[in-house]
Design a protein around this motif. Sequence first.
Motif, PDB file in Angstrom:
ATOM      1  N   PRO A 121      44.875  40.231  43.664  1.00 40.84           N
ATOM      2  CA  PRO A 121      44.757  41.654  44.019  1.00 40.84           C
ATOM      3  C   PRO A 121      45.658  42.040  45.193  1.00 40.84           C
ATOM      4  O   PRO A 121      45.193  42.498  46.241  1.00 40.84           O
ATOM      5  CB  PRO A 121      43.267  41.793  44.363  1.00 40.84           C
ATOM      6  N   GLU A 122      46.950  41.846  45.002  1.00 42.54           N
ATOM      7  CA  GLU A 122      47.914  42.170  46.054  1.00 42.54           C
ATOM      8  C   GLU A 122      49.210  42.603  45.384  1.00 42.54           C
ATOM      9  O   GLU A 122      49.701  41.943  44.467  1.00 42.54           O
ATOM     10  CB  GLU A 122      48.134  40.945  46.942  1.00 42.54           C
ATOM     11  N   ASP A 123      49.754  43.711  45.832  1.00 35.63           N
ATOM     12  CA  ASP A 123      50.868  44.349  45.131  1.00 35.63           C
ATOM     13  C   ASP A 123      52.088  43.431  45.006  1.00 35.63           C
ATOM     14  O   ASP A 123      52.663  43.289  43.925  1.00 35.63           O
ATOM     15  CB  ASP A 123      51.256  45.640  45.859  1.00 35.63           C
ATOM     16  N   LYS A 124      52.495  42.783  46.093  1.00 36.31           N
ATOM     17  CA  LYS A 124      53.678  41.924  46.052  1.00 36.31           C
ATOM     18  C   LYS A 124      53.460  40.722  45.139  1.00 36.31           C
ATOM     19  O   LYS A 124      54.375  40.302  44.419  1.00 36.31           O
ATOM     20  CB  LYS A 124      54.040  41.462  47.460  1.00 36.31           C
ATOM     21  N   SER A 131      39.662  44.559  44.601  1.00 35.60           N
ATOM     22  CA  SER A 131      39.825  43.132  44.949  1.00 35.60           C
ATOM     23  C   SER A 131      39.454  42.220  43.781  1.00 35.60           C
ATOM     24  O   SER A 131      38.681  41.267  43.913  1.00 35.60           O
ATOM     25  CB  SER A 131      38.979  42.782  46.180  1.00 35.60           C
ATOM     26  N   ILE A 132      40.027  42.534  42.624  1.00 30.72           N
ATOM     27  CA  ILE A 132      39.749  41.767  41.408  1.00 30.72           C
ATOM     28  C   ILE A 132      40.895  40.792  41.146  1.00 30.72           C
ATOM     29  O   ILE A 132      42.062  41.184  41.090  1.00 30.72           O
ATOM     30  CB  ILE A 132      39.580  42.700  40.192  1.00 30.72           C
ATOM     31  N   SER A 133      40.551  39.534  40.993  1.00 31.01           N
ATOM     32  CA  SER A 133      41.530  38.533  40.574  1.00 31.01           C
ATOM     33  C   SER A 133      41.471  38.394  39.056  1.00 31.01           C
ATOM     34  O   SER A 133      40.389  38.418  38.465  1.00 31.01           O
ATOM     35  CB  SER A 133      41.235  37.180  41.224  1.00 31.01           C
ATOM     36  N   ARG A 156      35.357  39.375  40.209  1.00 38.45           N
ATOM     37  CA  ARG A 156      34.971  40.185  41.360  1.00 38.45           C
ATOM     38  C   ARG A 156      34.105  39.335  42.291  1.00 38.45           C
ATOM     39  O   ARG A 156      33.695  38.235  41.939  1.00 38.45           O
ATOM     40  CB  ARG A 156      34.185  41.420  40.913  1.00 38.45           C
ATOM     41  N   ALA A 157      33.819  39.880  43.453  1.00 39.77           N
ATOM     42  CA  ALA A 157      32.956  39.155  44.393  1.00 39.77           C
ATOM     43  C   ALA A 157      31.546  39.009  43.841  1.00 39.77           C
ATOM     44  O   ALA A 157      30.862  38.015  44.098  1.00 39.77           O
ATOM     45  CB  ALA A 157      32.922  39.879  45.736  1.00 39.77           C
ATOM     46  N   SER A 158      31.112  39.986  43.050  1.00 38.56           N
ATOM     47  CA  SER A 158      29.731  39.996  42.569  1.00 38.56           C
ATOM     48  C   SER A 158      29.573  39.521  41.130  1.00 38.56           C
ATOM     49  O   SER A 158      28.478  39.141  40.714  1.00 38.56           O
ATOM     50  CB  SER A 158      29.147  41.413  42.683  1.00 38.56           C
ATOM     51  N   SER A 159      30.651  39.540  40.351  1.00 38.11           N
ATOM     52  CA  SER A 159      30.520  39.184  38.935  1.00 38.11           C
ATOM     53  C   SER A 159      31.878  38.806  38.352  1.00 38.11           C
ATOM     54  O   SER A 159      32.925  39.008  38.979  1.00 38.11           O
ATOM     55  CB  SER A 159      29.927  40.355  38.141  1.00 38.11           C
TER      56      SER A 159
END
Length: 211
Positions: free
Chosen positions: A88-91, A128-130, A159-162
């Motif tokens: 989850p990062e533009d670069k 913030s999703i990978s 996600r952090a939760s799921s």
Amino acid sequence: MFTQLKNIDTAFRHIKHFSYLLIFANAFCICFGIFYWCKLVSEKDERIYILYNGKVLQAISSDRKSNLPVQLRDHVKTFHEYFFNLSPEDKAIKASVSKSLLLSDLSAKKQYDNLIESGYYNNLISASISQEIEVDSTVLDINSYPYTFTTYATQRLIRASSTAVRKLVTRGQIRDLKTQTDDNPHGFLIQRWEILENRDIPQTYGNAAVQ
């Protein structure tokens, strides 16, 4: 006198036949020598010398055609991993997708542009999703050219939760560029690439299904 001439004629025929036999034997030896020399050169070209722990080891390179399915599957797998394994990062997203575009034509660039326009990557970053992908299988058809493939994969949005799990199916063709580079080690190019299916897989916990 006639007997003497007859003996000379017979001897001449024997010499003639022997000369033909000698010429044939010489020609055979020359042809065999050329064939054996070409074989040695070919075997020498297939040898690879590797320096390992200070020792020179010899390995035998395999023919590209005999190893074609393995190379095609690895090319397809590498492309999908670059395109779909995202942080989850533009670069990081741009760097990974850019590597995948070096393995494909404008059909992949079109898919990338569509995802940008739909805000897909912005959603990954803001939430913030990978995103991870696991290629389950790739079905090839190498009986016709360009080669065709269908890839079946499992995609995870973490996600952090799921974690959401999705089924991904893509299809395309592969063209042989005849040259390898650091960015494209197999020398193939994916073309006419399209996403056939990309849907959520219901996750079951006990007797309950979570959509």
